[in-house]
Design a protein around this motif. Structure first.
Motif, PDB file in Angstrom:
ATOM      1  N   LEU A 257      29.601 -15.631 -31.964  1.00 35.52           N
ATOM      2  CA  LEU A 257      29.014 -16.859 -31.431  1.00 35.52           C
ATOM      3  C   LEU A 257      29.288 -18.049 -32.335  1.00 35.52           C
ATOM      4  CD1 LEU A 257      25.577 -15.477 -30.139  1.00 35.52           C
ATOM      5  CD2 LEU A 257      27.724 -15.783 -28.885  1.00 35.52           C
ATOM      6  N   ASP A 258      29.215 -17.843 -33.644  1.00 33.37           N
ATOM      7  CA  ASP A 258      29.473 -18.945 -34.571  1.00 33.37           C
ATOM      8  C   ASP A 258      30.936 -19.372 -34.538  1.00 33.37           C
ATOM      9  OD1 ASP A 258      26.837 -18.989 -35.313  1.00 33.37           O
ATOM     10  OD2 ASP A 258      27.111 -17.848 -37.164  1.00 33.37           O
ATOM     11  N   MET A 259      31.842 -18.408 -34.401  1.00 32.64           N
ATOM     12  CA  MET A 259      33.263 -18.756 -34.336  1.00 32.64           C
ATOM     13  C   MET A 259      33.562 -19.553 -33.075  1.00 32.64           C
ATOM     14  SD  MET A 259      35.033 -15.265 -35.849  1.00 32.64           S
ATOM     15  CE  MET A 259      36.722 -15.886 -35.717  1.00 32.64           C
ATOM     16  N   ILE A 260      32.983 -19.156 -31.954  1.00 28.06           N
ATOM     17  CA  ILE A 260      33.184 -19.893 -30.709  1.00 28.06           C
ATOM     18  C   ILE A 260      32.608 -21.299 -30.818  1.00 28.06           C
ATOM     19  CG2 ILE A 260      32.493 -19.983 -28.272  1.00 28.06           C
ATOM     20  CD1 ILE A 260      32.624 -16.875 -28.334  1.00 28.06           C
ATOM     21  N   ALA A 261      31.433 -21.410 -31.432  1.00 22.98           N
ATOM     22  CA  ALA A 261      30.764 -22.709 -31.536  1.00 22.98           C
ATOM     23  C   ALA A 261      31.497 -23.673 -32.456  1.00 22.98           C
ATOM     24  CB  ALA A 261      29.328 -22.512 -32.030  1.00 22.98           C
ATOM     25  N   THR A 262      32.181 -23.153 -33.478  1.00 18.52           N
ATOM     26  CA  THR A 262      32.832 -24.016 -34.454  1.00 18.52           C
ATOM     27  C   THR A 262      34.237 -24.448 -34.052  1.00 18.52           C
ATOM     28  OG1 THR A 262      33.165 -24.263 -36.842  1.00 18.52           O
ATOM     29  CG2 THR A 262      33.990 -22.246 -35.858  1.00 18.52           C
ATOM     30  N   ALA A 263      34.807 -23.861 -32.997  1.00 16.49           N
ATOM     31  CA  ALA A 263      36.187 -24.170 -32.599  1.00 16.49           C
ATOM     32  C   ALA A 263      36.330 -25.633 -32.186  1.00 16.49           C
ATOM     33  CB  ALA A 263      36.609 -23.266 -31.453  1.00 16.49           C
ATOM     34  N   LYS A 264      37.381 -26.255 -32.671  1.00 17.75           N
ATOM     35  CA  LYS A 264      37.686 -27.630 -32.284  1.00 17.75           C
ATOM     36  C   LYS A 264      38.828 -27.700 -31.279  1.00 17.75           C
ATOM     37  CE  LYS A 264      36.128 -29.651 -36.665  1.00 17.75           C
ATOM     38  NZ  LYS A 264      36.515 -30.457 -37.859  1.00 17.75           N
ATOM     39  N   ASN A 265      39.856 -26.875 -31.488  1.00 16.95           N
ATOM     40  CA  ASN A 265      41.052 -26.966 -30.652  1.00 16.95           C
ATOM     41  C   ASN A 265      41.296 -25.720 -29.799  1.00 16.95           C
ATOM     42  OD1 ASN A 265      41.847 -29.560 -31.744  1.00 16.95           O
ATOM     43  ND2 ASN A 265      42.391 -28.460 -33.612  1.00 16.95           N
ATOM     44  N   PHE A 266      41.127 -24.538 -30.388  1.00 18.37           N
ATOM     45  CA  PHE A 266      41.434 -23.334 -29.609  1.00 18.37           C
ATOM     46  C   PHE A 266      40.780 -22.111 -30.230  1.00 18.37           C
ATOM     47  CE2 PHE A 266      44.839 -23.633 -32.766  1.00 18.37           C
ATOM     48  CZ  PHE A 266      44.815 -22.359 -33.313  1.00 18.37           C
ATOM     49  N   VAL A 267      40.657 -21.092 -29.383  1.00 15.89           N
ATOM     50  CA  VAL A 267      40.246 -19.745 -29.795  1.00 15.89           C
ATOM     51  C   VAL A 267      41.251 -18.780 -29.185  1.00 15.89           C
ATOM     52  CG1 VAL A 267      38.465 -17.964 -29.737  1.00 15.89           C
ATOM     53  CG2 VAL A 267      37.806 -20.374 -29.874  1.00 15.89           C
ATOM     54  N   ILE A 353      41.133 -15.612 -33.616  1.00 19.34           N
ATOM     55  CA  ILE A 353      41.613 -16.689 -34.478  1.00 19.34           C
ATOM     56  C   ILE A 353      41.074 -18.004 -33.940  1.00 19.34           C
ATOM     57  CG2 ILE A 353      43.642 -17.979 -35.246  1.00 19.34           C
ATOM     58  CD1 ILE A 353      45.203 -15.354 -35.226  1.00 19.34           C
ATOM     59  N   VAL A 354      40.478 -18.801 -34.811  1.00 21.78           N
ATOM     60  CA  VAL A 354      39.921 -20.098 -34.428  1.00 21.78           C
ATOM     61  C   VAL A 354      40.660 -21.192 -35.187  1.00 21.78           C
ATOM     62  CG1 VAL A 354      37.881 -21.574 -34.475  1.00 21.78           C
ATOM     63  CG2 VAL A 354      37.646 -19.153 -33.890  1.00 21.78           C
ATOM     64  N   ASP A 355      41.363 -22.052 -34.463  1.00 18.79           N
ATOM     65  CA  ASP A 355      42.011 -23.245 -35.024  1.00 18.79           C
ATOM     66  C   ASP A 355      42.954 -22.929 -36.178  1.00 18.79           C
ATOM     67  OD1 ASP A 355      40.595 -24.764 -33.200  1.00 18.79           O
ATOM     68  OD2 ASP A 355      38.979 -25.249 -34.604  1.00 18.79           O
ATOM     69  N   ASP A 356      43.475 -21.715 -36.239  1.00 15.35           N
ATOM     70  CA  ASP A 356      44.302 -21.267 -37.372  1.00 15.35           C
ATOM     71  C   ASP A 356      43.567 -21.453 -38.698  1.00 15.35           C
ATOM     72  OD1 ASP A 356      46.399 -20.470 -35.770  1.00 15.35           O
ATOM     73  OD2 ASP A 356      47.435 -22.394 -35.899  1.00 15.35           O
ATOM     74  N   ARG A 357      42.246 -21.514 -38.629  1.00 11.14           N
ATOM     75  CA  ARG A 357      41.404 -21.660 -39.815  1.00 11.14           C
ATOM     76  C   ARG A 357      40.662 -20.376 -40.140  1.00 11.14           C
ATOM     77  NH1 ARG A 357      36.004 -23.169 -40.504  1.00 11.14           N
ATOM     78  NH2 ARG A 357      35.793 -23.620 -38.290  1.00 11.14           N
ATOM     79  N   ILE A 358      40.255 -19.645 -39.116  1.00 13.02           N
ATOM     80  CA  ILE A 358      39.505 -18.405 -39.302  1.00 13.02           C
ATOM     81  C   ILE A 358      40.245 -17.286 -38.584  1.00 13.02           C
ATOM     82  CG2 ILE A 358      37.286 -17.234 -39.018  1.00 13.02           C
ATOM     83  CD1 ILE A 358      36.048 -20.026 -38.577  1.00 13.02           C
ATOM     84  N   ILE A 359      40.418 -16.169 -39.274  1.00 10.18           N
ATOM     85  CA  ILE A 359      40.987 -14.973 -38.656  1.00 10.18           C
ATOM     86  C   ILE A 359      40.019 -13.830 -38.877  1.00 10.18           C
ATOM     87  CG2 ILE A 359      42.382 -14.469 -40.718  1.00 10.18           C
ATOM     88  CD1 ILE A 359      44.454 -13.188 -38.787  1.00 10.18           C
ATOM     89  N   ARG A 360      39.784 -13.083 -37.822  1.00 10.35           N
ATOM     90  CA  ARG A 360      38.803 -11.990 -37.846  1.00 10.35           C
ATOM     91  C   ARG A 360      39.425 -10.766 -37.171  1.00 10.35           C
ATOM     92  NH1 ARG A 360      33.478 -12.164 -34.820  1.00 10.35           N
ATOM     93  NH2 ARG A 360      32.668 -10.018 -34.842  1.00 10.35           N
TER      94      ARG A 360
END
Length: 488
Positions: A257-267, A353-360
């Motif tokens: 949920l936090d990763m989805i909420a923090t996305a600016k450009n893409f998931v 992957i969120v915004d090429d900033r977070i990978i899980r």
């Protein structure tokens, strides 16, 4: 760096969306079974004192070189023990999955012999709620080198990134052809791997009454290939169902949920299932924004097994139909990979992957079981907690490589379109074609589905009483579908 300072820099919050944030000396993302089993074999050959396997399944008949490899896992483990008299091996397997052993020929005799071994211990873990499974997939070597992801050491997981049609190496231990299979894991060393060893020891103690023997952290980065990341902080997130005196843990759900909420450009998502109403509601809230991020989900065309198809595929259709009512900007897409001959590739990976900033990467599916019922373990890296490194560039390369793999397109072309248009959906639509490529999810169109969507409001909070009613009505629908399937 302390956990508190890390939490201020990134989305990771120990005790909320992860168990801990620890330093990893080296990290590599491992894509598909050929690479995973080769890396695992290399790391196991370097083991000095202890190897721990934690898995949903474990098949001693498989070969780490592929389906037609000359050496079985059983023979390889025996060779490891003979060449290193100080080595101890511990295997913890989900107890219900142990029933599969009865269908695996002489494997039952191997397991019985190992159960009485002093240097190799195998146990079956039944410390879970009724109906739950132990779904974590961990291998920890000498307390300081670990593998964590979606790949079990079992049959059906070996495949190359090319996912060739009728690959003669992609066969079962009995020589039967197996379906194309896409999966992901992560290798890591250092304190983060040591924390995974602590998690494994907790599991072992709950199952057996005794913790794993402590081992001096003698492990080092034993893979010949260069790592993708060095000296980065890694979050470890868990799921565990409430059982006896063990409390429920829902860190993976919070992290989703936090990763989805923090996305600016893409998931960008690769997952086996899309069946969680909680995750779908989080996506729906983002899709209703004026300029929402893109959501691209790569998943199998159908779930594996007719019972899973009835449950998981039905839930997916319902959630996708509900999301369509909020997706005014057309920012949500599901795609399925296919081979050159048109065979669906089964996606078993669990990656976000969120915004090429977070990978899980981990074992958690996007369904209710993985969010609060089964045991799961995921690991994640946030570039925000590792300033001064080219982490975002590397994550971008990993994402582009995965899209290129699925589209059978040079990675340079994928990079060019992603950078040029800045939108994944547009890039995928430009590059996808016939044969080995991605195909969009095709929604079933029927009155029953339309009526279901009309009766739901994905954004409304669901109270306990309503949840119980939905659970009962959902169970009746599921039972009716299962009965119809049986009659056919």
């Amino acid at each position: 760096m302390s956990s508190n300072s890390i939490a201020r820099l990134s989305i990771f919050q120990p005790g909320i969306n992860c168990a801990a944030v620890e330093l990893a000396d080296h990290v590599s993302v491992i894509i598909d079974g050929e690479e995973y089993f080769a890396d695992l074999q290399e790391a196991l050959l370097a083991a000095k004192h202890q190897v721990v396997f934690i898995g949903w399944d474990f098949d001693t008949r498989v070969s780490l070189q592929g389906g037609n490899g000359s050496e079985s896992l059983r023979a390889f483990i025996v060779r490891l023990l003979k060449r290193n008299k100080t080595l101890r091996i511990y295997i913890l397997k989900w107890n219900f999955g142990a029933l599969k052993i009865l269908l695996r020929g002489r494997m039952i005799f191997t397991i019985v012999r190992w159960m009485f071994s002093n240097r190799l211990r195998i146990k079956f873990d039944g410390m879970h709620p009724i109906g739950a499974s132990h779904h974590q997939k961990l291998v920890i070597i000498d307390g300081g080198m670990a593998f964590c992801g979606g790949i079990d050491v079992t049959s059906g997981r070996w495949d190359t990134r090319e996912h060739l049609e009728n690959d003669p190496r992609r066969v079962s231990p009995d020589g039967e052809p197996l379906e194309p299979w896409h999966d992901i894991s992560m290798a890591l060393s250092g304190p983060a791997a040591s924390r995974l060893h602590d998690l494994a020891s907790e599991r072992w103690e709950r199952a057996t009454g005794k913790p794993l023997p402590t081992v001096e952290n003698a492990a080092h980065w034993s893979l010949r290939k260069p790592s993708d990341f060095e000296s980065v902080t890694v979050a470890i997130a868990r799921t565990r169902g409430e059982f006896r005196d063990v409390q429920s843990i829902r860190e993976n759900e919070a992290l989703f949920l936090d990763m989805i909420a923090t996305a600016k450009n893409f998931v960008y998502v690769e997952n086996q299932y899309f069946a969680s109403r909680t995750i779908a509601a989080a996506i729906a809230r983002r899709l209703k924004e004026e300029d929402p991020p893109e959501f691209v989900v790569i998943m199998p065309q159908t779930a594996d097994g007719w019972l899973e198809q009835v449950a998981m595929d039905t839930a997916r259709s319902q959630l996708v139909a509900m999301l369509a009512t909020t997706d005014a900007h057309q920012r949500f897409r599901i795609y399925h990979p296919f081979t050159e001959g048109g065979t669906p590739v089964y996606v078993h990976a669990k990656l976000m992957i969120v915004d090429d900033r977070i990978i899980r990467i981990g074992s958690s599916n996007m369904n209710n079981r993985s969010l609060g019922f089964d045991s799961e373990c995921d690991v994640a890296i946030d570039a925000s907690a590792n300033s001064g490194q080219s982490i975002e560039t590397k994550i971008s390369e990993i994402r582009a490589g995965l899209i290129a793999e699925h589209l059978n397109t040079p990675i340079e072309e994928v990079h060019r379109l992603l950078l040029g248009k800045g939108k994944m959906i547009a890039a995928i639509e430009t590059l996808r074609g016939t044969g080995r490529s991605l195909r969009p999810f095709e929604q079933e169109d029927n009155d029953e589905l339309a009526a279901y969507v009309a009766s739901q409001n994905l954004l409304d909070p669901v109270g306990e009483d309503q949840q119980q009613c939905e659970s009962l009505s959902g169970s009746r629908r599921l039972h009716r579908r299962i009965w119809d399937k049986i009659k056919k």
